[in-house]
Design a protein around this motif. Structure first.
Motif, mmCIF file in Angstrom:
data_model
loop_
_atom_site.group_PDB
_atom_site.id
_atom_site.type_symbol
_atom_site.label_atom_id
_atom_site.label_comp_id
_atom_site.label_asym_id
_atom_site.label_seq_id
_atom_site.Cartn_x
_atom_site.Cartn_y
_atom_site.Cartn_z
ATOM 1 N N TYR A 31 0.608 -1.294 -0.052
ATOM 2 C CA TYR A 31 0.043 0.151 -0.113
ATOM 3 C C TYR A 31 0.778 1.418 -0.049
ATOM 4 C CZ TYR A 31 -3.643 -3.446 1.117
ATOM 5 O OH TYR A 31 -4.538 -4.528 1.043
ATOM 6 N N SER A 32 1.989 0.980 -0.118
ATOM 7 C CA SER A 32 2.826 2.388 -0.021
ATOM 8 C C SER A 32 4.078 2.229 -0.958
ATOM 9 C CB SER A 32 3.525 2.741 1.252
ATOM 10 O OG SER A 32 4.500 4.014 1.193
ATOM 11 N N LYS B 88 3.604 5.718 -9.098
ATOM 12 C CA LYS B 88 3.447 6.912 -9.384
ATOM 13 C C LYS B 88 4.816 7.757 -9.905
ATOM 14 C CE LYS B 88 2.800 11.330 -6.952
ATOM 15 N NZ LYS B 88 2.540 12.098 -5.430
ATOM 16 N N SER C 224 -1.765 4.231 -0.415
ATOM 17 C CA SER C 224 -2.740 4.226 -1.383
ATOM 18 C C SER C 224 -4.201 4.397 -0.778
ATOM 19 C CB SER C 224 -2.849 3.055 -2.105
ATOM 20 O OG SER C 224 -3.032 1.802 -1.249
ATOM 21 N N ALA C 225 -5.258 4.548 -1.578
ATOM 22 C CA ALA C 225 -6.782 4.774 -0.597
ATOM 23 C C ALA C 225 -6.880 3.601 -0.220
ATOM 24 C CB ALA C 225 -7.605 5.287 -1.854
ATOM 25 N N GLU C 226 -6.565 2.451 -0.854
ATOM 26 C CA GLU C 226 -6.808 1.044 -0.478
ATOM 27 C C GLU C 226 -6.170 0.906 1.006
ATOM 28 O OE1 GLU C 226 -7.276 1.029 -4.785
ATOM 29 O OE2 GLU C 226 -5.890 1.820 -3.393
ATOM 30 N N ILE D 98 -5.373 2.948 3.286
ATOM 31 C CA ILE D 98 -6.019 3.881 4.355
ATOM 32 C C ILE D 98 -7.356 3.367 4.870
ATOM 33 C CG2 ILE D 98 -7.132 6.162 4.756
ATOM 34 C CD1 ILE D 98 -4.988 7.330 3.236
ATOM 35 N N GLU D 99 -7.962 2.724 3.629
ATOM 36 C CA GLU D 99 -9.310 2.029 4.127
ATOM 37 C C GLU D 99 -9.004 0.686 4.946
ATOM 38 O OE1 GLU D 99 -13.189 0.216 1.719
ATOM 39 O OE2 GLU D 99 -11.485 1.157 0.332
ATOM 40 N N ARG D 100 -8.030 -0.008 4.678
ATOM 41 C CA ARG D 100 -7.886 -1.217 5.119
ATOM 42 C C ARG D 100 -7.310 -1.099 6.710
ATOM 43 N NH1 ARG D 100 -4.993 -6.914 3.361
ATOM 44 N NH2 ARG D 100 -5.079 -8.064 5.296
ATOM 45 N N ASP E 272 -7.041 2.101 8.023
ATOM 46 C CA ASP E 272 -7.151 3.570 8.635
ATOM 47 C C ASP E 272 -5.980 4.464 8.842
ATOM 48 O OD1 ASP E 272 -5.857 3.834 11.382
ATOM 49 O OD2 ASP E 272 -7.340 2.349 12.148
ATOM 50 N N LYS E 273 -6.234 5.849 8.847
ATOM 51 C CA LYS E 273 -5.374 6.851 8.751
ATOM 52 C C LYS E 273 -4.388 6.774 10.078
ATOM 53 C CE LYS E 273 -8.009 10.032 5.913
ATOM 54 N NZ LYS E 273 -8.438 11.202 5.824
ATOM 55 N N TRP F 79 -1.203 4.676 9.471
ATOM 56 C CA TRP F 79 -0.375 5.254 8.545
ATOM 57 C C TRP F 79 0.298 6.522 9.073
ATOM 58 C CZ3 TRP F 79 1.733 1.907 5.341
ATOM 59 C CH2 TRP F 79 0.542 0.859 4.954
#
Length: 282
Positions: A57-58, A65, A253-255, A257-259, A261-262, A265
């Motif tokens: 996720y990072s 990117k 990634s948004a995924e 954060i969704e999995r 939470d903020k 991270w």
């Protein structure tokens, strides 16, 4: 600290670390000039690192990117392993992706993808000729340069393999980059903890023992690499002739954060102990 030492000294981790170091040294009696983790032995074990939160996720989204728009471009993936980064780049519109690795076992695992625009080659990226490319992805491989001279020579090789206006993306393990870390427990939960294992003179930092975790308390494997200071890396890149050298913070990634939470991270991009660098051949 007590928890940190108890985890690091667990029998499984000690065995993994000793095995890695012994395999790195046993090369027909020849003097080893770079830290080598024997991925012919570690291939299956290392494949489990794909579940690490930071890698999924990072690290992956940040690399995708930084390489930019790959439409119609030839991409070189150095130290491609089992194709973790090669495959999504091939699926992102690249004309051709060439993955290079010195591990036959890793390349066997990568061969499962069977993508029409993905080619895999057995090669030593520090010694063999590199194919020309528009974009070169080099995650974690520059840490195998053992001296300032080796680091500069490696960057020269990468720069020389880029077409005009080509871009290189480097990811390197760096202790306490950019400013401190999140602490042992947080780094373990995200996916990797690091320990210094020796000191060398000059502007280069110490060796690093990197333990990869499965996102919990289960270690995956231990890798031995060489740390380089930010000054040493920047100097080597400049001496290699690179232009537009930029250092980047990673994204999540948004995924991710969704999995997780903020809060999970929070602070990670600033304290991930990884350096993301882009540079151009002009």
């Amino acid at each position: 600290m007590a928890e940190s030492m108890s985890r690091i000294q667990s029998p499984r981790l000690i065995f993994c670390a000793i095995r890695t170091i012994l395999l790195a040294s046993a090369s027909k009696g020849e003097k080893v000039t770079r830290f080598i983790n024997n991925f012919n032995v570690l291939a299956r074990c290392y494949q489990q690192s794909h579940v690490k939160p930071d890698k999924q996720y990072s690290i992956l989204p940040t690399i995708l990117k930084l390489v930019g728009d790959l439409q119609g471009k030839t991409v070189l993936d150095l130290g491609c392993g089992d194709g973790f980064f090669s495959r999504p780049m091939a699926q992102s519109g690249a004309k051709w992706v060439i993955g290079l690795d010195n591990s036959e076992e890793q390349l066997k695992l990568a061969g499962q993808w069977q993508l029409p625009n993905l080619e895999l080659r057995l090669a030593d990226i520090f010694q063999d000729d590199l194919p020309m490319a528009d974009v070169i992805n080099a995650p974690f491989v520059a840490n195998y340069a053992n001296t300032s001279n080796e680091l500069t020579k490696f960057f020269v090789r990468v720069n020389g393999a880029l077409n005009k206006n080509g871009r290189a993306v480097f990811v390197m393990d760096i202790r306490n980059f950019p400013c401190g870390n999140l602490g042992y427990r947080r780094m373990r939960a995200v996916g990797a903890t690091k320990m210094t294992t020796g000191d060398y003179p000059g502007i280069f930092g110490p060796n690093l023992s990197v333990t990869l975790w499965n996102g919990g308390r289960k270690p995956i494997c231990v890798l031995r690499v060489r740390q380089h200071s930010q000054i040493a890396i920047q100097t080597a890149l400049q001496e290699a002739g690179f232009q537009n050298i930029r250092w980047h913070l990673p994204i999540v990634s948004a995924e991710g954060i969704e999995r997780y939470d903020k809060k999970f991270w929070d602070g990670y991009p600033e304290h991930c102990e990884l350096a993301y660098i882009t540079a151009r051949h002009v």
